[in-house]
Enzyme design. Structure first.
Site, PDB file in Angstrom:
ATOM      1  N   ASN A   1      34.472  37.673  57.244  1.00 42.50           N
ATOM      2  CA  ASN A   1      33.816  38.251  56.062  1.00 42.50           C
ATOM      3  C   ASN A   1      33.130  39.555  56.449  1.00 42.50           C
ATOM      4  OD1 ASN A   1      32.237  38.942  53.913  1.00 42.50           O
ATOM      5  ND2 ASN A   1      31.311  36.931  53.630  1.00 42.50           N
TER       6      ASN A   1
ATOM      7  N   CYS B   1      46.148  55.567  20.938  1.00 39.62           N
ATOM      8  CA  CYS B   1      46.232  54.785  19.692  1.00 39.62           C
ATOM      9  C   CYS B   1      46.604  53.334  19.965  1.00 39.62           C
ATOM     10  CB  CYS B   1      47.221  55.433  18.719  1.00 39.62           C
ATOM     11  SG  CYS B   1      48.863  55.702  19.402  1.00 39.62           S
TER      12      CYS B   1
ATOM     13  N   CYS C   1      50.174  46.840  10.417  1.00 40.13           N
ATOM     14  CA  CYS C   1      48.960  47.685  10.328  1.00 40.13           C
ATOM     15  C   CYS C   1      47.977  47.120   9.301  1.00 40.13           C
ATOM     16  CB  CYS C   1      49.382  49.103   9.940  1.00 40.13           C
ATOM     17  SG  CYS C   1      47.983  50.225   9.746  1.00 40.13           S
TER      18      CYS C   1
ATOM     19  N   CYS D   1      30.492  41.176  52.402  1.00 35.80           N
ATOM     20  CA  CYS D   1      29.315  40.875  51.587  1.00 35.80           C
ATOM     21  C   CYS D   1      28.426  42.123  51.444  1.00 35.80           C
ATOM     22  CB  CYS D   1      28.547  39.737  52.232  1.00 35.80           C
ATOM     23  SG  CYS D   1      27.329  39.027  51.147  1.00 35.80           S
TER      24      CYS D   1
ATOM     25  N   CYS E   1      42.595  59.556  17.569  1.00 39.50           N
ATOM     26  CA  CYS E   1      43.530  60.659  17.799  1.00 39.50           C
ATOM     27  C   CYS E   1      42.999  61.962  17.203  1.00 39.50           C
ATOM     28  CB  CYS E   1      44.892  60.306  17.200  1.00 39.50           C
ATOM     29  SG  CYS E   1      46.174  61.477  17.659  1.00 39.50           S
TER      30      CYS E   1
HETATM   31  C1  LIG Z   1      28.283  33.697  43.816  1.00 45.44           C
HETATM   32  C2  LIG Z   1      29.287  34.277  44.740  1.00 45.44           C
HETATM   33  C3  LIG Z   1      29.162  34.085  46.101  1.00 45.44           C
HETATM   34  C4  LIG Z   1      30.097  34.620  46.964  1.00 45.44           C
HETATM   35  N1  LIG Z   1      29.981  34.367  48.305  1.00 45.44           N
HETATM   36  C5  LIG Z   1      30.912  34.829  49.159  1.00 45.44           C
HETATM   37  C6  LIG Z   1      30.868  34.487  50.530  1.00 45.44           C
HETATM   38  O1  LIG Z   1      30.012  33.749  50.992  1.00 45.44           O
HETATM   39  N2  LIG Z   1      31.826  35.001  51.344  1.00 45.44           N
HETATM   40  C7  LIG Z   1      32.823  35.822  50.881  1.00 45.44           C
HETATM   41  O2  LIG Z   1      33.659  36.249  51.666  1.00 45.44           O
HETATM   42  N3  LIG Z   1      32.882  36.133  49.573  1.00 45.44           N
HETATM   43  C8  LIG Z   1      31.967  35.656  48.705  1.00 45.44           C
HETATM   44  N4  LIG Z   1      32.073  35.934  47.369  1.00 45.44           N
HETATM   45  C9  LIG Z   1      33.172  36.821  46.900  1.00 45.44           C
HETATM   46  C10 LIG Z   1      34.416  36.028  46.464  1.00 45.44           C
HETATM   47  O3  LIG Z   1      34.961  35.283  47.517  1.00 45.44           O
HETATM   48  C11 LIG Z   1      35.502  36.973  45.919  1.00 45.44           C
HETATM   49  O4  LIG Z   1      35.888  37.871  46.937  1.00 45.44           O
HETATM   50  C12 LIG Z   1      35.022  37.795  44.715  1.00 45.44           C
HETATM   51  O5  LIG Z   1      34.200  37.001  43.896  1.00 45.44           O
HETATM   52  C13 LIG Z   1      36.178  38.345  43.906  1.00 45.44           C
HETATM   53  O6  LIG Z   1      36.964  37.322  43.342  1.00 45.44           O
HETATM   54  P1  LIG Z   1      36.808  36.850  41.801  1.00 45.44           P
HETATM   55  O7  LIG Z   1      36.911  38.068  40.948  1.00 45.44           O
HETATM   56  O8  LIG Z   1      37.904  35.853  41.599  1.00 45.44           O
HETATM   57  O9  LIG Z   1      35.465  36.230  41.676  1.00 45.44           O
HETATM   58  C14 LIG Z   1      31.169  35.405  46.466  1.00 45.44           C
HETATM   59  C15 LIG Z   1      31.281  35.587  45.092  1.00 45.44           C
HETATM   60  C16 LIG Z   1      30.381  35.029  44.224  1.00 45.44           C
HETATM   61  C17 LIG Z   1      30.546  35.217  42.767  1.00 45.44           C
END
Ligand SMILES: Cc1cc2nc3c(=O)[nH]c(=O)nc-3n(C[C@H](O)[C@H](O)[C@H](O)COP(=O)(O)O)c2cc1C
Length: 434
Positions: free
Chosen positions: A136, A385, A346, A139, A356
Site C-alpha cells: 500500500n 446536446c 423528445c 493511502c 447549444c
Molecule cells: C473507508 C476506506 C478505507 C480504505 N482503506 C484502505 C486501506 O487500508 N488500504 C488500501 O490500500 N486502500 C484503502 N482504501 C482504498 C480502497 O481499497 C480503494 O482503492 C478505493 O476505495 C477505490 O475503490 P472504490 O472506488 O471501489 O472504493 C480505503 C477506502 C475506503 C473507502
C-alpha cells in the site's frame, strides 16, 4: 454460462472480482461472509507493523457526494490502516484461507520505509498461507504524514527500492498499489516494474475535501470543529482510474505488466471496461460499502452474460480496447457526424437548445411550438446536446457517408482517415514534408 475463473499473476480465484483493501476486508467475520456471497478474492485491510495499535478518529470518518436521487457517487474517508492488532489479523487470515482455499487472499501491507520493517513482516504474512501481498503506497492521509502510504508512492525511487526488498524477502507474488495523487501515473508504475513487481493495482483514493460546513466553517467530515483532507473513491473516480489503467496498459515500457483495476467499480459493465482497458481483474470497495456484499452477484451474472453474447472468453476481453486508446493527434479528422433528435422521444424540455445556443455552436433550432431540430450547417458534433438531454437515446450522432458534402464546411466527406500529424494546417507536418 461463460467461465469466469481467473488466474492473476498465479493467484487463482473463481471469478475476477476481489474486494479491495478497506473496511469490508478488515476481519474474518466480513471476509467469510464476502466469500459466501461469491467474491472471488479479497485484499485484506492494510496491515501495519507490530507495535502500539493505530488510532482512528471517533467522529465521522466519511464524507460523500450524492446524485439528485441521493445515490452515492463519491465517498471520502479519513480512516487509517487497520486498527486491529497484527497478530489478530494474521490469525484470522490463516483461519479464513484454510477454510476457503479456492478463494484469493492477498495481504495489503504498509510498514515504515526501512528494509528491517519489510523483512520482519513478510514471513509472518507468508505463514498465514496468503496468496500474495499488495504494497500500500497509496493511502493519502494519516499514514503519509508518517512517511508511509502515498509519501512513498509519490517517489518512484522509494517504490523501486521497497519492491526490491519485498521480492528479495518473500516468494509470494507482489502487487504494488499506486496512488493517483501524482502527475504521471506511468512513473510510479515503471518504478514498481523495475523493482520486480508482479503487478500493479490502481487506483487508491484521491486527495479531496468533499464539502464545507458553512455554519462551522470547516471541511466535512468535521471532528470537533476541524476537518482534514481525505481519500475520494466510488463511481465519481472511475473515469480517472480508467485513464490511469489505460496509460499503463498502453505504455510500451510496461507491456505485459499485469494490472488490477480499482476505482468506482459498481456493476459488471464497470468491471468489463477496466478489463477491456487492460486490467486482469478488478477490486471493489465503495460498491460493497454502499450496497452490501451481494452486489457481486450482479457482477458475476452480468459479465457471464456479456461474454456469452459476445462469444468471447474472459481472457479475450482483457486488453481488447487497448489498441484503440490513441492520442488526439491520431484521431480521424475526416470522420464527420451530425446530431439527430428523435422527435418521438423528445419531451421538448429545451435543454439541448439552451446548451447549444448559449455555450456551443448555435446548431439547434427551436420552433414556436417547441420542436427542436439540428442545423447541419452549424453542428460540429460536439455531443453536448447528447450529454445534457435527460432522455437516453433521444439525441444521437449520425456519421455522414463518404462523398456527401458537409453543409458546415462545404467540403466533400473523405473516406480515407486523416489525422493531425499529416494535416496541412499542422506546421510540424509541413516542416516534415519539406
Ligand atoms: C473507508 C476506506 C478505507 C480504505 N482503506 C484502505 C486501506 O487500508 N488500504 C488500501 O490500500 N486502500 C484503502 N482504501 C482504498 C480502497 O481499497 C480503494 O482503492 C478505493 O476505495 C477505490 O475503490 P472504490 O472506488 O471501489 O472504493 C480505503 C477506502 C475506503 C473507502
Amino acid at each position: 454460462m461463460a467461465d469466469l475463473s481467473s488466474n492473476f499473476i498465479g493467484i487463482k480465484s473463481p471469478n475476477p472480482f476481489w474486494l479491495a483493501s478497506a473496511p469490508p476486508t478488515d476481519k474474518e467475520y466480513n471476509v467469510r461472509r464476502a466469500y459466501e456471497a461469491g467474491w472471488g478474492g479479497v485484499v485484506w485491510k492494510t496491515l501495519g507493523e507490530e507495535g502500539p495499535p493505530v488510532v482512528n478518529v471517533n467522529g465521522p470518518r466519511y464524507g460523500a457526494i450524492w446524485g439528485a436521487d441521493r445515490r452515492l457517487l463519491g465517498l471520502n474517508n479519513i480512516e487509517l490502516i487497520t486498527d486491529r492488532p497484527l497478530e489478530v489479523n494474521l490469525r484470522e487470515m490463516k483461519s479464513v484461507k484454510r477454510d476457503y482455499p479456492d478463494r484469493a487472499l492477498v495481504a495489503s501491507i504498509m510498514v515504515p520505509c526501512t528494509e528491517e520493517a519489510w523483512k520482519a513482516i513478510l514471513p509472518l504474512v507468508e505463514d498465514t498461507g496468503a496468496d500474495g501481498v499488495e504494497l500500500n503506497f497509496g493511502c493519502p492521509h494519516g499514514m503519509s504524514e508518517r512517511g508511509m502510504g502515498s509519501a512513498v508512492g509519490q517517489v518512484p525511487e522509494y517504490i523501486e527500492m521497497v519492491t526490491r526488498w519485498v521480492k528479495q524477502y518473500t516468494r509470494m507474488p507482489c502487487i504494488v498499489k499506486l496512488t493517483p495523487n501524482i502527475t504521471d501515473i506511468r512513473k510510479p508504475a515503471m518504478a514498481a516494474h523495475a523493482g520486480g513487481a508482479d503487478a500493479v493495482s490502481l487506483i487508491n483514493t484521491i486527495n479531496s475535501i468533499t464539502s464545507v460546513d458553512l455554519d462551522l466553517f470547516a471541511p466535512e467530515p468535521t471532528i470537533d470543529g476541524k476537518g482534514a483532507h481525505g481519500g475520494y473513491c466510488g463511481p465519481a473516480v472511475k473515469p480517472i482510474a480508467l485513464n490511469m489503467v489505460a496509460e499503463i496498459a498502453r505504455s510500451p515500457e510496461m507491456r505485459g505488466l499485469p494490472i488490477s483495476g480499482i476505482g468506482g467499480v459498481t456493476t459488471w459493465k464497470d468491471a468489463a471496461e477496466f478489463m477491456a482497458l487492460g486490467a486482469g481483474n478488478v477490486q471493489v470497495c465503495t460498491a460493497a460499502m454502499t450496497y452490501g456484499f451481494k452486489v457481486v452477484q450482479e457482477m458475476i451474472s452480468g459479465l457471464s452474460q456479456y461474454l456469452d453474447e459476445k462469444e468471447i472468453a474472459l481472457s479475450d476481453l482483457i486488453g481488447r480496447a487497448v489498441p484503440n486508446v490513441s492520442d488526439w493527434q491520431h484521431l480521424n479528422l475526416n470522420y464527420i457526424s451530425k446530431a439527430r433528435i428523435d422527435q418521438d422521444a423528445c419531451i421538448s424540455c429545451g435543454r439541448c437548445y439552451a446548451a447549444c445556443e448559449d455555450t456551443s455552436h448555435q446548431a439547434i433550432d427551436m420552433s414556436e411550438d417547441r420542436v427542436f431540430t439540428v442545423k447541419d450547417d452549424e453542428c460540429v458534433a460536439c455531443n453536448l446536446c447528447v450529454n445534457v438531454c435527460p432522455i437516453e437515446g433521444c439525441i444521437t450522432m449520425e456519421r455522414m457517408e463518404a462523398g456527401a458534402i458537409d453543409p458546415r464546411t462545404g467540403r466533400v466527406v473523405q473516406a480515407e482517415p486523416a489525422d493531425w500529424t499529416t494535416h496541412p494546417n499542422n506546421p510540424m507536418a509541413l516542416k516534415a514534408a519539406e
